[in-house]
Design an enzyme around this catalytic site. Structure first.
Site, PDB file in Angstrom:
ATOM      1  N   SER A 114      -4.180  -0.222  14.297  1.00 42.97           N
ATOM      2  CA  SER A 114      -4.808   1.262  14.499  1.00 42.97           C
ATOM      3  C   SER A 114      -5.555   1.844  15.573  1.00 42.97           C
ATOM      4  CB  SER A 114      -6.314   1.214  13.691  1.00 42.97           C
ATOM      5  OG  SER A 114      -7.239   2.198  13.588  1.00 42.97           O
ATOM      6  N   LYS A 167      -8.449  -5.390  12.754  1.00 40.09           N
ATOM      7  CA  LYS A 167      -7.017  -4.091  13.262  1.00 40.09           C
ATOM      8  C   LYS A 167      -7.112  -5.348  14.907  1.00 40.09           C
ATOM      9  CE  LYS A 167      -5.564  -1.484   9.884  1.00 40.09           C
ATOM     10  NZ  LYS A 167      -4.729  -1.713   9.229  1.00 40.09           N
ATOM     11  N   ASP A 227      -2.540  -7.266  -5.580  1.00 41.62           N
ATOM     12  CA  ASP A 227      -3.539  -7.318  -4.741  1.00 41.62           C
ATOM     13  C   ASP A 227      -3.456  -8.178  -3.173  1.00 41.62           C
ATOM     14  OD1 ASP A 227      -5.842  -7.940  -3.405  1.00 41.62           O
ATOM     15  OD2 ASP A 227      -7.073  -8.472  -4.917  1.00 41.62           O
ATOM     16  N   VAL A 228      -2.755  -7.824  -2.000  1.00 38.83           N
ATOM     17  CA  VAL A 228      -2.495  -8.204  -1.460  1.00 38.83           C
ATOM     18  C   VAL A 228      -3.372  -9.885  -0.838  1.00 38.83           C
ATOM     19  CG1 VAL A 228      -1.223  -6.413  -0.235  1.00 38.83           C
ATOM     20  CG2 VAL A 228      -2.843  -6.569   0.423  1.00 38.83           C
ATOM     21  N   TYR A 247     -13.085  -3.352  10.025  1.00 33.72           N
ATOM     22  CA  TYR A 247     -12.096  -2.623  10.317  1.00 33.72           C
ATOM     23  C   TYR A 247     -11.797  -2.601  11.603  1.00 33.72           C
ATOM     24  CZ  TYR A 247      -8.349   1.073  10.172  1.00 33.72           C
ATOM     25  OH  TYR A 247      -7.032   1.852  10.133  1.00 33.72           O
ATOM     26  N   ALA A 248     -12.575  -2.617  13.123  1.00 33.65           N
ATOM     27  CA  ALA A 248     -11.854  -2.582  14.274  1.00 33.65           C
ATOM     28  C   ALA A 248     -11.365  -4.112  14.350  1.00 33.65           C
ATOM     29  CB  ALA A 248     -12.925  -2.126  15.255  1.00 33.65           C
ATOM     30  N   GLY A 261       0.760  -1.204   0.050  1.00 31.62           N
ATOM     31  CA  GLY A 261       0.184   0.052  -0.455  1.00 31.62           C
ATOM     32  C   GLY A 261       0.748   1.316  -0.245  1.00 31.62           C
ATOM     33  N   ALA A 262       2.116   1.107  -1.371  1.00 30.53           N
ATOM     34  CA  ALA A 262       2.919   2.522  -0.678  1.00 30.53           C
ATOM     35  C   ALA A 262       3.114   3.362  -1.449  1.00 30.53           C
ATOM     36  CB  ALA A 262       3.866   1.606  -0.900  1.00 30.53           C
TER      37      ALA A 262
HETATM   38  P1  NAP Z   1      -4.457   5.047   1.995  1.00 26.43           P
HETATM   39  O1  NAP Z   1      -4.339   6.899   1.939  1.00 26.43           O
HETATM   40  O2  NAP Z   1      -5.745   5.055   1.472  1.00 26.43           O
HETATM   41  O3  NAP Z   1      -3.683   4.349   1.341  1.00 26.43           O
HETATM   42  C1  NAP Z   1      -3.576   2.780   1.185  1.00 26.43           C
HETATM   43  C2  NAP Z   1      -2.838   2.358   0.199  1.00 26.43           C
HETATM   44  O4  NAP Z   1      -3.143   0.898   0.090  1.00 26.43           O
HETATM   45  C3  NAP Z   1      -3.677   2.789  -1.293  1.00 26.43           C
HETATM   46  O5  NAP Z   1      -2.525   3.051  -1.608  1.00 26.43           O
HETATM   47  C4  NAP Z   1      -4.456   1.364  -1.021  1.00 26.43           C
HETATM   48  O6  NAP Z   1      -4.340   1.429  -3.277  1.00 26.43           O
HETATM   49  C5  NAP Z   1      -3.579   0.329  -0.995  1.00 26.43           C
HETATM   50  N1  NAP Z   1      -4.149  -0.838  -1.094  1.00 26.43           N
HETATM   51  C6  NAP Z   1      -5.703  -1.187  -0.797  1.00 26.43           C
HETATM   52  N2  NAP Z   1      -6.114  -2.663  -1.085  1.00 26.43           N
HETATM   53  C7  NAP Z   1      -4.927  -3.352  -1.030  1.00 26.43           C
HETATM   54  C8  NAP Z   1      -4.418  -4.826  -1.243  1.00 26.43           C
HETATM   55  N3  NAP Z   1      -5.277  -5.067  -1.995  1.00 26.43           N
HETATM   56  N4  NAP Z   1      -3.368  -4.595  -2.656  1.00 26.43           N
HETATM   57  C9  NAP Z   1      -2.494  -3.083  -2.011  1.00 26.43           C
HETATM   58  N5  NAP Z   1      -2.666  -2.454  -1.839  1.00 26.43           N
HETATM   59  C10 NAP Z   1      -4.216  -1.898  -1.479  1.00 26.43           C
HETATM   60  O7  NAP Z   1      -4.334   4.627   3.648  1.00 26.43           O
HETATM   61  P2  NAP Z   1      -3.029   5.125   4.607  1.00 26.43           P
HETATM   62  O8  NAP Z   1      -3.993   6.265   5.352  1.00 26.43           O
HETATM   63  O9  NAP Z   1      -1.902   5.461   4.300  1.00 26.43           O
HETATM   64  O10 NAP Z   1      -3.844   4.089   5.679  1.00 26.43           O
HETATM   65  C11 NAP Z   1      -2.139   3.286   5.768  1.00 26.43           C
HETATM   66  C12 NAP Z   1      -2.371   1.992   6.652  1.00 26.43           C
HETATM   67  O11 NAP Z   1      -2.667   2.593   7.824  1.00 26.43           O
HETATM   68  C13 NAP Z   1      -3.623   1.405   6.517  1.00 26.43           C
HETATM   69  O12 NAP Z   1      -3.502   0.111   6.553  1.00 26.43           O
HETATM   70  C14 NAP Z   1      -4.311   2.050   7.165  1.00 26.43           C
HETATM   71  O13 NAP Z   1      -5.708   1.049   7.973  1.00 26.43           O
HETATM   72  C15 NAP Z   1      -3.488   2.183   8.373  1.00 26.43           C
HETATM   73  N6  NAP Z   1      -4.047   3.151   9.739  1.00 26.43           N
HETATM   74  C16 NAP Z   1      -4.336   4.620   8.662  1.00 26.43           C
HETATM   75  C17 NAP Z   1      -4.660   5.171   9.380  1.00 26.43           C
HETATM   76  C18 NAP Z   1      -5.303   7.014   9.686  1.00 26.43           C
HETATM   77  O14 NAP Z   1      -6.005   7.589   9.984  1.00 26.43           O
HETATM   78  N7  NAP Z   1      -4.824   7.217   7.876  1.00 26.43           N
HETATM   79  C19 NAP Z   1      -4.690   5.147  11.373  1.00 26.43           C
HETATM   80  C20 NAP Z   1      -4.591   4.118  11.986  1.00 26.43           C
HETATM   81  C21 NAP Z   1      -3.980   3.177  10.847  1.00 26.43           C
HETATM   82  P3  NAP Z   1      -5.333   1.860  -4.158  1.00 26.43           P
HETATM   83  O15 NAP Z   1      -5.565   3.767  -3.662  1.00 26.43           O
HETATM   84  O16 NAP Z   1      -5.685   1.841  -5.544  1.00 26.43           O
HETATM   85  O17 NAP Z   1      -6.946   1.826  -3.062  1.00 26.43           O
END
Ligand code: NAP
Length: 254
Positions: A143, A159, A64-65, A155-156, A14-15
């Site tokens: 999270s 996580k 796709d992971v 989601y909860a 997801g990078a």
């Molecule tokens: P984000 O901006 O939505 O980025 C997530 C990335 O994961 C996107 O590029 C997405 O691709 C990719 N992805 C989704 N499904 C995938 C799959 N099946 N295989 C490979 N890649 C996939 O989210 P983020 O806020 O950076 O979050 C990153 C992580 O931190 C997540 O696990 C999230 O639950 C966790 N987190 C985030 C927060 C927050 O406040 N932001 C808080 C707690 C935890 P697409 O764009 O193509 O969908």
């Protein structure tokens, strides 16, 4: 602290954007070769270019992971083209929020598949190289929602599941020099949290203002905040830190 004799290779899922992009860039700055994995390979290119421009090595890989065969192929490609991976950051994630009575089975399954099945498949594939090297670092994104959050039963649960998964990895893989830790962020400014504001019909600035009022350090988190913690868990010197969950929320959250 021991210095590695060869460059380590890291995989960050997801990078292409958000936290994952921040983590990929930070690990590259730390001297690791970094595989930038996301659903769309083209979307990973700008992060790879940024890493290469600053003198690092990186590879864009579309995967796709949640897809078992695609995960195996992606990890083998990283090993062949960049180096055998011994650092894995399971970061890919999605939201499908809804109150329980309105939550569809499809939305439950989608979240479980990306977060839990994805972390399982990726870790199972990469641990082969970690155990072979007798060294490895797994960092999983949990999270604060693992503690419970309205509208996020799926989601909860995922996580919280990540935390049990992480602790079990720590127990099983410790004897191979592999550590596993989880980071549980609170509010981090990314496309994910922007989408949440949009979904509930609140301008993002207002959404942030309300959330920040509850954060002791008085600001929203940034991807670089998470990347800093990943950098520590992935470091050579963190070999005695395993099975931990770090709440990264600008204050105590558990
Ligand atoms: P984000 O901006 O939505 O980025 C997530 C990335 O994961 C996107 O590029 C997405 O691709 C990719 N992805 C989704 N499904 C995938 C799959 N099946 N295989 C490979 N890649 C996939 O989210 P983020 O806020 O950076 O979050 C990153 C992580 O931190 C997540 O696990 C999230 O639950 C966790 N987190 C985030 C927060 C927050 O406040 N932001 C808080 C707690 C935890 P697409 O764009 O193509 O969908």
């Amino acid at each position: 602290m021991t210095t590695p004799t060869t460059t380590r290779t890291a995989i960050v899922t997801g990078a292409a954007r958000g936290i994952g992009a921040g983590v990929a860039k930070r690990l590259a700055a730390d001297g690791l070769a970094v595989a930038v994995l996301d659903l769309d390979e083209t979307a990973c290119k700008s992060v790879v270019t940024e890493i290469e421009t600053t003198g690092g090595r990186a590879l864009a890989v579309g995967v796709d992971v949640a897809d078992e065969e695609a995960v195996q192929a992606a990890v083998e490609r990283v090993a062949a083209e960049l180096g055998e991976p011994t650092v894995l950051v399971n970061n890919a994630g999605i939201l499908r929020d809804n109150l329980l009575f309105k939550m569809t089975t499809t939305d439950w399954d989608a979240v479980m598949n990306v977060h839990l099945r994805g972390a399982f498949l990726m870790t199972r594939a990469v641990q082969t190289y970690m155990t072979k090297a007798n060294w490895g670092r797994v960092v999983n994104l949990s999270s604060t929602s693992a503690l419970g959050n309205r509208g996020q039963a799926n989601y909860a649960a995922a996580k919280a599941g990540i935390q049990g998964f992480t602790k079990t990895l720590a127990i099983e893989l410790g004897k191979y020099g592999v550590t596993a830790n989880a980071i549980a962020p609170g509010f981090i400014e990314t496309e994910m949290t922007k989408a949440t504001a949009e979904r509930i019909g609140v301008p993002f600035d207002d959404f942030r203002t309300v959330l920040v009022k509850e954060i002791p350090v008085g600001r929203a988190g940034q991807p670089a905040d998470v990347a800093h913690a990943v950098s520590f868990f992935a470091s050579e010197g963190a070999g005695f830190v395993s099975g931990q969950v770090l709440y990264l929320a600008g204050g105590p959250k558990s």
